[in-house]
Motif scaffolding. Structure first.
Motif, short mmCIF file in Angstrom:
data_model
loop_
_atom_site.label_atom_id
_atom_site.label_comp_id
_atom_site.label_asym_id
_atom_site.label_seq_id
_atom_site.Cartn_x
_atom_site.Cartn_y
_atom_site.Cartn_z
N HIS A 111 23.45 46.57 38.85
CA HIS A 111 22.89 45.81 40.23
C HIS A 111 21.87 46.97 40.76
CE1 HIS A 111 27.44 44.25 40.58
NE2 HIS A 111 27.07 44.46 39.46
N MET A 133 22.23 41.40 41.91
CA MET A 133 23.52 41.67 42.60
C MET A 133 24.51 40.67 41.83
SD MET A 133 22.75 40.69 46.63
CE MET A 133 21.71 39.19 46.88
N ILE A 166 25.62 37.92 37.37
CA ILE A 166 24.59 38.66 38.21
C ILE A 166 23.28 38.24 38.30
CG2 ILE A 166 23.91 41.07 38.26
CD1 ILE A 166 26.48 41.94 36.82
#
Lengths: 398, 391
Positions: A111, A133, A166
């Motif tokens: 991330h 993220m 993600i």
């Protein structure tokens, strides 16, 4: 910041600095410059399956990072989150993670995103996050053993989200008293929405009655994916100039998911706490499934139920979790049976994935927990019970 | 405390609701939805296999199948009245032949071994090495009219005589009229070709012990066959890469496919000049494409009924399955002397899957046990596919 690994571990064991992932308070800065590290290491007496075999749960389209546990001692995962605060209300976070398996450890940056928060008044604030993220609309969307109570990902996390949702996108969160409202828009770089796009909304209410605190979170995700593949085992086998992949099946279509997470914590005494949680989720996928040049229409509906209970007194904690998933699939078209059999969707004995976990945890301090687990599961025709023993290290370094 | 009790009751209610969702029972349902006229034909193809591709101008029906069956077994369908399709494609051998290379009606030796015709409707290309032969209707012209080599030997000079011989048989009068739907239409090669194509298209085999095992029947495979199956589908032996799928070949076409692949493989049988050359009599698809890298590339045949179809390989140069497995285990064939001498293992065009493997005697027999389980005894004894001239 230069420390040796032994020094890092000693630091973790002795540090009494507060951890991240604390309940959000109005005074807590959004971003604090520093490094948070988490590590989980476990021993298991059995593995799901033989090395080099594919882990497929009959009835489920698997993918993402949902890899099976292995026997013997192994690094479950380790994560390092570095935050840099431009001010208490904005900054960046970089995250790296490592996973063990097959005697190897794989590192990657997972991330990196920018966070900014506006304090609208004493009770209201608005937060914007942009970058790559993890989804936070429900707790299992992105899972790490080092940041979870259990050492093994839930079935919901593995089957619904590929263990790791993600993506690159933007998320806005609005906090008003007990309410948190969130909206995320994603580019489609996660497994679930690969080559497509996704959006999620969630509404969370945190309340309390007497000594009981409760949180209710309702969430919804809509996504579309194009040519989504199960790439977990790609690149692992070659024959001269021929590269073999485990399956070339790919799915294109629409995905809708929605669910409810309820958590109740009750202070049973000044030194003990009872925690109950229930997670209900439904995932629908409608589209075309292509395998070996054949296409069929897939209409699937997965229903997940998960219930957990834990009771902690001082440093000791007993916990139990029960998981159950109902996997309904309908494949249509002349190639339906062939595609079903050649993918993981065939479930001839109509078996529901089911797992029960009992856990004892010893929390030495905020930085070290030891855990022992007994897992009993049925996945397709495969039934197994196994023991797990391991530890979790956590720490924050300014 | 009363409020806390209400909270607990509410939580218990949610918990009960959650548990009530359990026990619904997972299921994967299939809706093949193929109730078309085509599916009504006696294909011998189970529901879980898509139907083969059928040309629009030659839909399958029983009349054409029976006409084709008569023609397939009729030696009068040759230039000199001595050879039928069945002369080289015997039902007892899964419609293959027991000699290395077939002999045509004029005595000419064919460069290749006669392949099994079972499930040939599912082939993406026909014959051993011709990427341009995509339909049975195209392929059947080759044995009927081909000159290099001569097979059934029908030519411009004798084709009228052949048609007259056919026309004179009373059995054909009704069959041709029903097939063409026109009593006035004379017997012609267009209908002959379409009828034979329909018959061959209908010779299908999905009734082996292996099929029964894969469909969940217990005790259909011996322990040796099960071990052989494990080896066959292993990455060590690699067999399944070229001989996988429901027809045990990667050269497969059916009505469910989005596109059809036409793979060919060099199995490292020869390396005559050290640069990959195969014997001039049969060199693979290089004969069609002219590309040097296509030297020695042939279509992987189905392994269904392989126990019935010896000898093996495109030229019938290997007589037993045991020898075939040893050749693949060695990563190719080394011919030490004679006109075809050369080390196939060093063939520069050798397929990546022919990489060799270690296997002991016991496991060779286990693999053979599995290959034997692909035999469909009902097929080779089914009167539906037998000669009609002896009924």
């Amino acid at each position: 910041m230069r420390r040796s690994i032994p020094a890092l571990i000693i630091g973790l064991l002795t540090s009494q600095i507060a951890l991240s992932h604390e309940a959000e308070s109005a005074d807590k800065p959004l971003v604090t410059t520093g490094l948070s590290v988490y590590l989980s290491y476990s021993y298991r007496d059995k593995s799901y399956l033989e090395t080099d075999s594919e882990w497929q749960i009959p009835g489920a389209l698997m993918g993402g990072e949902a890899l099976p546990v292995e026997d013997d001692a192994a690094l479950d995962d380790a994560t390092a989150d570095y935050q840099y605060a431009f001010s208490p209300n904005n900054g960046i976070q970089l995250s790296a993670e490592a996973h063990g398996g097959h005697g190897e450890t794989e590192f990657k940056f997972s991330h990196y995103w920018y966070l900014h928060q506006w304090q609208l008044d004493d009770a209201k604030k608005l937060r914007i996050e942009v970058g790559r993220m993890a989804g936070i609309f429900t707790s299992g969307a992105n899972w790490h053993a080092s940041q979870d109570e259990y050492s093994e990902a839930s079935l919901t996390s593995d089957i619904f989200w590929g263990r790791s949702l993600i993506d690159t996108g933007i998320r806005g969160s609005y906090f008003s008293g007990p309410w948190t409202l969130g909206l995320g828009l994603w580019q489609g770089h996660s497994w679930l929405a690969d080559n497509g796009s996704a959006g999620d909304v969630f509404a969370k209410y945190q309340g309390n009655v007497s000594a009981a605190n409760y949180t209710i979170n309702a969430w919804l995700l809509a996504a579309e994916t194009d040519t989504r593949r199960d790439t977990r085992y790609f690149g692992g086998h070659a024959h001269g100039n021929v590269v073999v992949t485990s399956s070339d099946a790919n799915f294109s279509g629409d995905i809708q998911a929605y669910g409810l997470d309820v958590e109740l914590s009750i202070a049973t005494s000044t030194v003990s706490q009872l925690l109950l949680n229930i997670n209900l989720a439904q995932l629908e996928q409608n589209g075309d499934l292509i395998e070996s040049q054949r296409s069929t229409t897939l209409d699937s509906n997965y229903l997940s139920t998960q219930a957990g209970i834990s009771w902690r007194r001082l440093q000791h904690e007993l916990a139990a979790r029960y998981e159950y998933i109902n996997l309904d699939n309908t494949l249509s078209g002349s190639a339906a049976i062939l595609v079903g059999r050649n993918t993981s969707l065939d479930n001839p004995n109509n078996i529901d994935p089911e797992r029960s976990t009992l856990s004892y945890r010893y929390h030495h301090n905020k930085n070290l927990s030891l855990r022992v687990e007994w897992v009993d599961e049925t996945l397709g025709d495969f039934q197994q019970d196994r023991w797990v023993a391991g530890f979790v290290l956590r720490g924050f370094f300014e | 405390m009363a409020n806390q009790a209400y909270l607990m009751v509410a939580f218990a209610a949610i918990f009960s609701f959650a548990l009530s969702a359990c026990g619904g029972g997972s299921s994967t349902n299939y809706q093949t939805g193929d109730d078309s006229e085509s599916r009504q034909f006696s294909w011998g193809v189970p529901d879980y296999i898509p139907l083969p591709i059928v040309p629009e101008d030659n839909p399958v029906n029983e009349t054409m199948f029976q006409l084709g069956r008569h023609l397939f077994y009729d030696e009068d369908l040759s230039g000199n009245g001595t050879q039928a399709c069945a002369s080289c494609h015997h039902q007892s051998m899964a419609f293959a032949e027991s000699i290395e290379r077939s002999i045509g009606s004029t005595g000419e030796l064919h460069p290749r071994n006669a392949q099994s015709l079972v499930n040939v409707a599912f082939n993406s290309t026909l014959t051993w090495a011709n990427p341009s032969l995509l339909t049975l209707e195209q392929q059947i012209l080759v044995p009927l009219f081909g000159e290099f080599p001569v097979e059934q030997g029908i030519t411009e000079d004798n084709k009228t005589e052949v048609l007259e011989r056919i026309s004179q048989k009373p059995e054909y009068q009704t069959l041709f009229t029903e097939a063409s739907g026109n009593a006035d239409e004379s017997i012609n090669f267009e209908i002959i070709v379409k009828a034979i194509a329909t018959f061959v298209r209908g010779i299908n085999s999905f009734n082996s012990d292996s099929d029964r095992y894969e469909n969940g029947e217990a005790n259909t495979l011996s322990d040796a066959a099960l071990r052989g199956r494990e080896l066959f589908f292993s990455e060590e032996l690699e067999c399944f890469h070229c001989h996988g799928g429901y027809n045990f070949t990667d050269s497969v076409a059916d009505s469910s496919q989005l596109f059809v692949d036409t793979p060919f493989h060099n199995t490292a049988l020869y390396n005559i000049d050290g640069h990959g050359a195969y014997p001039e009599t049969s060199q693979g698809i290089i004969e069609i494409t002219g590309k040097a890298s296509d030297m020695g590339r042939f279509r992987a045949p189905t392994l269904r009924n392989i126990a019935f179809t010896a000898p093996y390989m495109h030229d019938g140069s290997i007589s037993t399955l045991e020898e075939v497995i040893r050749t693949y285990a060695a990563g190719g064939r080394n011919i030490e002397n004679g006109p075809n001498a050369g080390d196939g293992r060093e063939n520069p065009f050798r397929d990546g899957f022919i990489s060799g493997f270690d296997i002991d005697e016991n496991d060779i027999q286990n693999v053979i046990a599995y290959l034997n389980s692909l035999s469909d005894f009902e097929l080779i004894n089914n009167p539906r596919f037998a000669t009609p001239w002896e009924e």
